[in-house]
Design a protein around this motif. Sequence first.
Motif, PDB file in Angstrom:
ATOM      1  N   ASP A  88      20.695 -42.253  -4.749  1.00 13.12           N
ATOM      2  CA  ASP A  88      20.039 -43.175  -3.822  1.00 13.12           C
ATOM      3  C   ASP A  88      18.604 -42.695  -3.623  1.00 13.12           C
ATOM      4  O   ASP A  88      18.235 -41.609  -4.054  1.00 13.12           O
ATOM      5  CB  ASP A  88      20.792 -43.219  -2.490  1.00 13.12           C
ATOM      6  CG  ASP A  88      20.506 -44.488  -1.692  1.00 13.12           C
ATOM      7  OD1 ASP A  88      19.721 -45.344  -2.158  1.00 13.12           O
ATOM      8  OD2 ASP A  88      21.068 -44.624  -0.596  1.00 13.12           O
ATOM      9  N   TYR A  89      17.811 -43.497  -2.969  1.00 11.02           N
ATOM     10  CA  TYR A  89      16.415 -43.169  -2.706  1.00 11.02           C
ATOM     11  C   TYR A  89      16.098 -43.610  -1.290  1.00 11.02           C
ATOM     12  O   TYR A  89      16.362 -44.753  -0.912  1.00 11.02           O
ATOM     13  CB  TYR A  89      15.521 -43.886  -3.720  1.00 11.02           C
ATOM     14  CG  TYR A  89      14.051 -43.602  -3.574  1.00 11.02           C
ATOM     15  CD1 TYR A  89      13.543 -42.327  -3.771  1.00 11.02           C
ATOM     16  CD2 TYR A  89      13.165 -44.615  -3.251  1.00 11.02           C
ATOM     17  CE1 TYR A  89      12.192 -42.064  -3.643  1.00 11.02           C
ATOM     18  CE2 TYR A  89      11.812 -44.366  -3.130  1.00 11.02           C
ATOM     19  CZ  TYR A  89      11.331 -43.088  -3.325  1.00 11.02           C
ATOM     20  OH  TYR A  89       9.998 -42.837  -3.200  1.00 11.02           O
ATOM     21  N   ASP A  90      15.551 -42.714  -0.461  1.00  5.53           N
ATOM     22  CA  ASP A  90      15.276 -43.029   0.941  1.00  5.53           C
ATOM     23  C   ASP A  90      13.813 -43.377   1.207  1.00  5.53           C
ATOM     24  O   ASP A  90      13.382 -43.411   2.346  1.00  5.53           O
ATOM     25  CB  ASP A  90      15.729 -41.886   1.855  1.00  5.53           C
ATOM     26  CG  ASP A  90      14.909 -40.609   1.695  1.00  5.53           C
ATOM     27  OD1 ASP A  90      13.946 -40.594   0.882  1.00  5.53           O
ATOM     28  OD2 ASP A  90      15.230 -39.624   2.375  1.00  5.53           O
ATOM     29  N   GLY A  91      13.053 -43.640   0.135  1.00  9.14           N
ATOM     30  CA  GLY A  91      11.633 -43.954   0.279  1.00  9.14           C
ATOM     31  C   GLY A  91      10.746 -42.744   0.077  1.00  9.14           C
ATOM     32  O   GLY A  91       9.548 -42.863  -0.107  1.00  9.14           O
ATOM     33  N   GLU A  92      11.353 -41.564   0.097  1.00 14.32           N
ATOM     34  CA  GLU A  92      10.603 -40.333  -0.099  1.00 14.32           C
ATOM     35  C   GLU A  92      11.324 -39.370  -1.038  1.00 14.32           C
ATOM     36  O   GLU A  92      10.705 -38.680  -1.822  1.00 14.32           O
ATOM     37  CB  GLU A  92      10.368 -39.650   1.251  1.00 14.32           C
ATOM     38  CG  GLU A  92       9.467 -38.447   1.176  1.00 14.32           C
ATOM     39  CD  GLU A  92       9.160 -37.874   2.552  1.00 14.32           C
ATOM     40  OE1 GLU A  92       8.947 -36.662   2.627  1.00 14.32           O
ATOM     41  OE2 GLU A  92       9.144 -38.625   3.541  1.00 14.32           O
ATOM     42  N   ASN A  93      12.637 -39.322  -0.923  1.00 16.09           N
ATOM     43  CA  ASN A  93      13.443 -38.366  -1.695  1.00 16.09           C
ATOM     44  C   ASN A  93      14.509 -39.082  -2.518  1.00 16.09           C
ATOM     45  O   ASN A  93      15.088 -40.070  -2.071  1.00 16.09           O
ATOM     46  CB  ASN A  93      14.159 -37.389  -0.758  1.00 16.09           C
ATOM     47  CG  ASN A  93      13.198 -36.618   0.095  1.00 16.09           C
ATOM     48  OD1 ASN A  93      12.446 -35.788  -0.399  1.00 16.09           O
ATOM     49  ND2 ASN A  93      13.195 -36.891   1.392  1.00 16.09           N
ATOM     50  N   ALA A 126       5.558 -36.241  -6.712  1.00 17.60           N
ATOM     51  CA  ALA A 126       5.187 -37.618  -7.041  1.00 17.60           C
ATOM     52  C   ALA A 126       5.972 -38.614  -6.195  1.00 17.60           C
ATOM     53  O   ALA A 126       7.117 -38.376  -5.823  1.00 17.60           O
ATOM     54  CB  ALA A 126       5.444 -37.878  -8.516  1.00 17.60           C
ATOM     55  N   THR A 127       5.338 -39.734  -5.895  1.00 20.48           N
ATOM     56  CA  THR A 127       5.985 -40.831  -5.186  1.00 20.48           C
ATOM     57  C   THR A 127       6.398 -41.886  -6.197  1.00 20.48           C
ATOM     58  O   THR A 127       5.643 -42.196  -7.115  1.00 20.48           O
ATOM     59  CB  THR A 127       5.026 -41.447  -4.156  1.00 20.48           C
ATOM     60  OG1 THR A 127       4.613 -40.422  -3.256  1.00 20.48           O
ATOM     61  CG2 THR A 127       5.685 -42.563  -3.379  1.00 20.48           C
ATOM     62  N   LEU A 128       7.593 -42.439  -6.041  1.00 23.69           N
ATOM     63  CA  LEU A 128       8.066 -43.471  -6.958  1.00 23.69           C
ATOM     64  C   LEU A 128       7.459 -44.818  -6.610  1.00 23.69           C
ATOM     65  O   LEU A 128       7.316 -45.155  -5.434  1.00 23.69           O
ATOM     66  CB  LEU A 128       9.588 -43.573  -6.894  1.00 23.69           C
ATOM     67  CG  LEU A 128      10.387 -42.316  -7.206  1.00 23.69           C
ATOM     68  CD1 LEU A 128      11.875 -42.595  -7.101  1.00 23.69           C
ATOM     69  CD2 LEU A 128      10.044 -41.782  -8.583  1.00 23.69           C
ATOM     70  N   ASN A 129       7.122 -45.606  -7.642  1.00 21.28           N
ATOM     71  CA  ASN A 129       6.678 -46.970  -7.371  1.00 21.28           C
ATOM     72  C   ASN A 129       7.910 -47.850  -7.139  1.00 21.28           C
ATOM     73  O   ASN A 129       9.054 -47.392  -7.258  1.00 21.28           O
ATOM     74  CB  ASN A 129       5.775 -47.503  -8.500  1.00 21.28           C
ATOM     75  CG  ASN A 129       6.499 -47.657  -9.822  1.00 21.28           C
ATOM     76  OD1 ASN A 129       7.665 -48.046  -9.887  1.00 21.28           O
ATOM     77  ND2 ASN A 129       5.799 -47.342 -10.905  1.00 21.28           N
ATOM     78  N   GLU A 130       7.699 -49.106  -6.812  1.00 23.77           N
ATOM     79  CA  GLU A 130       8.802 -50.001  -6.445  1.00 23.77           C
ATOM     80  C   GLU A 130       9.820 -50.159  -7.580  1.00 23.77           C
ATOM     81  O   GLU A 130      11.034 -50.139  -7.350  1.00 23.77           O
ATOM     82  CB  GLU A 130       8.228 -51.366  -6.061  1.00 23.77           C
ATOM     83  CG  GLU A 130       9.206 -52.259  -5.349  1.00 23.77           C
ATOM     84  CD  GLU A 130       8.534 -53.517  -4.810  1.00 23.77           C
ATOM     85  OE1 GLU A 130       9.084 -54.586  -5.054  1.00 23.77           O
ATOM     86  OE2 GLU A 130       7.487 -53.407  -4.158  1.00 23.77           O
ATOM     87  N   LYS A 131       9.349 -50.286  -8.806  1.00 21.98           N
ATOM     88  CA  LYS A 131      10.247 -50.450  -9.954  1.00 21.98           C
ATOM     89  C   LYS A 131      11.067 -49.191 -10.189  1.00 21.98           C
ATOM     90  O   LYS A 131      12.268 -49.259 -10.455  1.00 21.98           O
ATOM     91  CB  LYS A 131       9.429 -50.794 -11.198  1.00 21.98           C
ATOM     92  CG  LYS A 131      10.261 -51.109 -12.406  1.00 21.98           C
ATOM     93  CD  LYS A 131       9.394 -51.552 -13.571  1.00 21.98           C
ATOM     94  CE  LYS A 131      10.219 -51.854 -14.791  1.00 21.98           C
ATOM     95  NZ  LYS A 131       9.409 -52.267 -15.932  1.00 21.98           N
TER      96      LYS A 131
END
Length: 84
Positions: free
Chosen positions: A37-42, A2-7
Amino acid sequence: MATLNEKQAALFTDRNWSVIATIREDGSPHATPVWIDYDGENVLVNSAYGRTKVTNIERDPRATVGHLLGHAEGGASSHDMGAK
């Protein structure tokens, strides 16, 4: 995956603590506080090789991250709320 949304991503990129729970070799849980942390994917966990959580994840990749909202600045206080 799953991909995280902005929130959801903000939970990992803001300055907050999380707790990661991994599985020990005997099947019992191992939970420790970590910076996340979050790198936009992981979702990234701050740790080092040789730490128990890393060893556990290398053996069994199942893990749970619990996020602790907020943080204390300037100290903390304690209140006695025990039964009398």
